[in-house]
Design a protein around this motif. Structure first.
Motif, mmCIF file in Angstrom:
data_model
loop_
_atom_site.group_PDB
_atom_site.id
_atom_site.type_symbol
_atom_site.label_atom_id
_atom_site.label_comp_id
_atom_site.label_asym_id
_atom_site.label_seq_id
_atom_site.Cartn_x
_atom_site.Cartn_y
_atom_site.Cartn_z
ATOM 1 N N ALA A 64 -8.381 -87.604 43.373
ATOM 2 C CA ALA A 64 -7.787 -86.829 44.468
ATOM 3 C C ALA A 64 -6.416 -87.362 44.868
ATOM 4 N N LYS A 65 -6.218 -88.701 44.762
ATOM 5 C CA LYS A 65 -4.958 -89.316 45.217
ATOM 6 C C LYS A 65 -3.768 -88.856 44.393
ATOM 7 N N LYS A 66 -3.991 -88.572 43.122
ATOM 8 C CA LYS A 66 -2.861 -88.272 42.232
ATOM 9 C C LYS A 66 -2.728 -86.789 41.898
ATOM 10 N N SER A 67 -3.735 -85.991 42.206
ATOM 11 C CA SER A 67 -3.763 -84.626 41.668
ATOM 12 C C SER A 67 -2.900 -83.618 42.419
ATOM 13 N N PHE A 68 -2.778 -83.792 43.753
ATOM 14 C CA PHE A 68 -2.082 -82.784 44.552
ATOM 15 C C PHE A 68 -0.665 -83.214 44.905
ATOM 16 N N HIS A 69 0.269 -82.256 44.881
ATOM 17 C CA HIS A 69 1.647 -82.490 45.314
ATOM 18 C C HIS A 69 2.029 -81.363 46.263
ATOM 19 N N ILE A 70 2.599 -81.732 47.409
ATOM 20 C CA ILE A 70 3.086 -80.689 48.328
ATOM 21 C C ILE A 70 4.449 -80.245 47.814
ATOM 22 N N GLU A 71 4.563 -78.967 47.529
ATOM 23 C CA GLU A 71 5.801 -78.449 46.922
ATOM 24 C C GLU A 71 6.215 -77.139 47.567
ATOM 25 N N GLU A 72 7.497 -76.791 47.362
ATOM 26 C CA GLU A 72 7.986 -75.459 47.753
ATOM 27 C C GLU A 72 7.683 -74.508 46.601
ATOM 28 N N VAL A 73 7.013 -73.415 46.916
ATOM 29 C CA VAL A 73 6.677 -72.423 45.878
ATOM 30 C C VAL A 73 7.021 -71.031 46.416
ATOM 31 N N PRO A 74 7.122 -70.027 45.533
ATOM 32 C CA PRO A 74 7.409 -68.673 46.025
ATOM 33 C C PRO A 74 6.287 -68.154 46.924
ATOM 34 N N MET A 75 6.651 -67.355 47.902
ATOM 35 C CA MET A 75 5.653 -66.700 48.758
ATOM 36 C C MET A 75 4.806 -65.764 47.906
ATOM 37 N N PRO A 76 3.546 -65.530 48.297
ATOM 38 C CA PRO A 76 2.746 -64.553 47.552
ATOM 39 C C PRO A 76 3.328 -63.136 47.691
ATOM 40 N N VAL A 77 3.121 -62.340 46.668
ATOM 41 C CA VAL A 77 3.568 -60.935 46.696
ATOM 42 C C VAL A 77 2.321 -60.065 46.727
ATOM 43 N N ILE A 78 2.286 -59.080 47.630
ATOM 44 C CA ILE A 78 1.054 -58.279 47.746
ATOM 45 C C ILE A 78 1.234 -56.863 47.227
ATOM 46 N N SER A 79 0.101 -56.256 46.899
ATOM 47 C CA SER A 79 0.099 -54.853 46.508
ATOM 48 C C SER A 79 -1.161 -54.199 47.077
ATOM 49 N N ASN A 80 -1.201 -52.907 47.009
ATOM 50 C CA ASN A 80 -2.359 -52.060 47.409
ATOM 51 C C ASN A 80 -3.133 -52.561 48.628
ATOM 52 N N ASN A 81 -4.334 -53.142 48.367
ATOM 53 C CA ASN A 81 -5.231 -53.471 49.483
ATOM 54 C C ASN A 81 -5.071 -54.892 50.001
ATOM 55 N N GLU A 82 -3.997 -55.575 49.598
ATOM 56 C CA GLU A 82 -3.884 -56.978 49.985
ATOM 57 C C GLU A 82 -3.096 -57.167 51.292
ATOM 58 N N VAL A 83 -3.351 -58.315 51.925
ATOM 59 C CA VAL A 83 -2.587 -58.714 53.115
ATOM 60 C C VAL A 83 -2.116 -60.154 52.913
ATOM 61 N N ILE A 84 -1.059 -60.523 53.676
ATOM 62 C CA ILE A 84 -0.637 -61.937 53.687
ATOM 63 C C ILE A 84 -1.015 -62.546 55.028
ATOM 64 N N ILE A 85 -1.577 -63.752 54.947
ATOM 65 C CA ILE A 85 -2.018 -64.466 56.157
ATOM 66 C C ILE A 85 -1.194 -65.736 56.304
ATOM 67 N N LYS A 86 -0.622 -65.934 57.514
ATOM 68 C CA LYS A 86 0.055 -67.203 57.825
ATOM 69 C C LYS A 86 -1.060 -68.196 58.156
ATOM 70 N N VAL A 87 -1.179 -69.227 57.338
ATOM 71 C CA VAL A 87 -2.358 -70.095 57.393
ATOM 72 C C VAL A 87 -2.239 -71.155 58.501
ATOM 73 N N GLU A 88 -3.254 -71.145 59.360
ATOM 74 C CA GLU A 88 -3.346 -72.160 60.428
ATOM 75 C C GLU A 88 -4.172 -73.343 59.884
ATOM 76 N N ALA A 89 -5.215 -73.043 59.143
ATOM 77 C CA ALA A 89 -6.061 -74.077 58.526
ATOM 78 C C ALA A 89 -6.703 -73.496 57.277
ATOM 79 N N PHE A 90 -6.895 -74.345 56.269
ATOM 80 C CA PHE A 90 -7.643 -73.882 55.100
ATOM 81 C C PHE A 90 -8.863 -74.768 54.894
ATOM 82 N N GLY A 91 -9.917 -74.157 54.351
ATOM 83 C CA GLY A 91 -11.174 -74.878 54.191
ATOM 84 C C GLY A 91 -11.311 -75.489 52.806
ATOM 85 N N LEU A 92 -12.121 -76.549 52.745
ATOM 86 C CA LEU A 92 -12.463 -77.143 51.450
ATOM 87 C C LEU A 92 -13.859 -76.676 51.059
#
Ligand SMILES: NC(=O)c1ccc[n+]([C@@H]2O[C@H](COP(=O)([O-])OP(=O)(O)OC[C@H]3O[C@@H](n4cnc5c(N)ncnc54)[C@H](OP(=O)(O)O)[C@@H]3O)[C@@H](O)[C@H]2O)c1
Length: 346
Positions: free
Chosen positions: A19-47
């Protein structure tokens, strides 16, 4: 809008392993949505435990590296295309994401989104998307639990286990809950387990036989491997076993040999045996449900949100971590010491 011009932060899985080496916080492109999708501004994410399997490179459904994991988020809907999605704009929601949750913004199909009240803690809300939906689908849709049923739950102190226990107690079942840690025994009792068993101290089959001569009506198995054969030895005629995880995969070597070893531990059986004994083996994969039965996912999610908002269900907090401590959160879940739900906040 071409969201490639807009960047966000995400925890990117760059390599399999520790776990210590696997994740890197990076800048990535925002998600792009289509049809039935929505974008959520994340307050918390679950494991979820599947994230640990994915980080270990043992999860076939996970996207190839570099990837963004994450099955559930809590946050605000900020972008939508379809009419149903537009009604959610500005609302605080919990959502099941199909990966992509470990980010500042995540996209998902509207069928995996439910509105929640502002006073529901994000750690409790986050448990509803994947863990409580899995539990509800298993305990209330795949099988219908009845008063007096003898029910066995593996990893009963975990996220899904906590939820199944609560649902089984609402139905008036007698619950046997397993854990490998003595420290979790009190938690199991508090959450309603009638007979907590520490599998690192005793053989759970012997222990269950000592409790009563009656066999079990329903078994919830998230471990797989040898435990499946053991469970079948105490499943009553007319009983059901629900298989929804293979945590035991972590105990086998990586690659094809590990997979074959795991399959051999399950053993071989013919469907005729099931018919003769009127037993059922039920497999659950909520990703498949999200893909092929989105209405079922929506029904389960709305139900567990309603039951939590009205106090019938009570998701338990297992830990709230800052984004910089993501690796600690992962290591904690993998250690088998966690109970309930773990979330990470931006
Ligand atoms: N099929 C689906 O759609 C679906 C959806 C959600 C979850 N799941 C599965 O349900 C299970 C529970 O998920 P969760 O997110 O709620 O996780 P969790 O139960 O909070 O954590 C996993 C627990 O599994 C137990 N465990 C058993 N064998 C293990 C091993 N070899 N290594 C590590 N832990 C082991 C540990 O509890 P004890 O040590 O107390 O036994 C551990 O705390 C997982 O197997 C997951 O893959 C499946």
């Amino acid at each position: 809008m071409d969201n490639n011009y807009f960047k966000m932060k995400a925890a990117v899985l760059k390599s399999y392993g520790d776990a210590k080496k696997s994740f890197h916080i990076e800048e990535v492109p925002m998600p792009v949505i289509s049809n039935n999708e929505v974008i959520i501004k994340v307050e918390a994410f679950g494991l979820n435990f599947a994230d640990v399997m994915a980080r270990r490179g043992l999860y076939n459904d996970a996207p190839p590296l570099p990837s963004i994991l994450g099955y559930d988020v809590v946050g605000e809907v900020v972008e939508a295309v379809c009419e149903e999605g537009k009604k959610l704009l500005g609302k605080r929601v919990v959502a099941m994401t199909r990966f992509g949750g470990y980010a500042e913004f995540a996209k998902t199909d509207v069928s995996g989104v439910a509105v929640i009240s502002n006073n529901l803690a994000s750690v409790k809300a986050s448990a509803l998307a994947t863990q409580y939906c899995t539990a509800y689908y298993g305990a209330m849709e795949c099988t219908n639990l009845f008063k007096g049923d003898r029910v066995l739950i593996h990893a009963a102190a975990g996220g899904v286990g906590t939820a199944i226990t609560q649902l089984a107690k609402i139905k008036g079942c007698e619950v046997i809950g397993l854990t490998s840690k003595e420290a979790k025994m009190a938690y199991l009792k508090e959450n309603g387990v009638d007979h907590p068993i520490n599998i690192s101290k005793v053989d759970y089959i012997d222990q269950i036989k000592k409790l009563s001569d009656n066999k079990l009506d329903v078994i919830f198995n998230s471990v797989g491997g040898k435990s499946y054969k053991k469970d079948m030895s105490i499943l009553d005629k007319g009983g059901k076993i629900l298989l929804y995880g293979v945590a035991d995969r972590l105990n086998n070597s990586k690659g094809i040999l590990g997979t074959v070893n795991l399959l051999l531990k399950f053993g071989i059986m013919t469907p005729i045996q099931l018919m003769i004994s009127s037993q059922s083996i039920i497999g659950i994969n909520m990703l498949r449900i999200a893909d092929y039965k989105p209405k079922v996912l929506k029904r389960c999610l709305e139900k567990v949100v309603e039951m939590t908002e009205n106090g019938t269900l009570d998701p338990k907090e297992g830990g709230v971590f800052k984004i910089d401590d993501l690796s600690k959160a992962h290591a904690f879940l993998e250690s088998r010491n966690s109970v309930g739900k773990i979330v990470v906040k931006w």
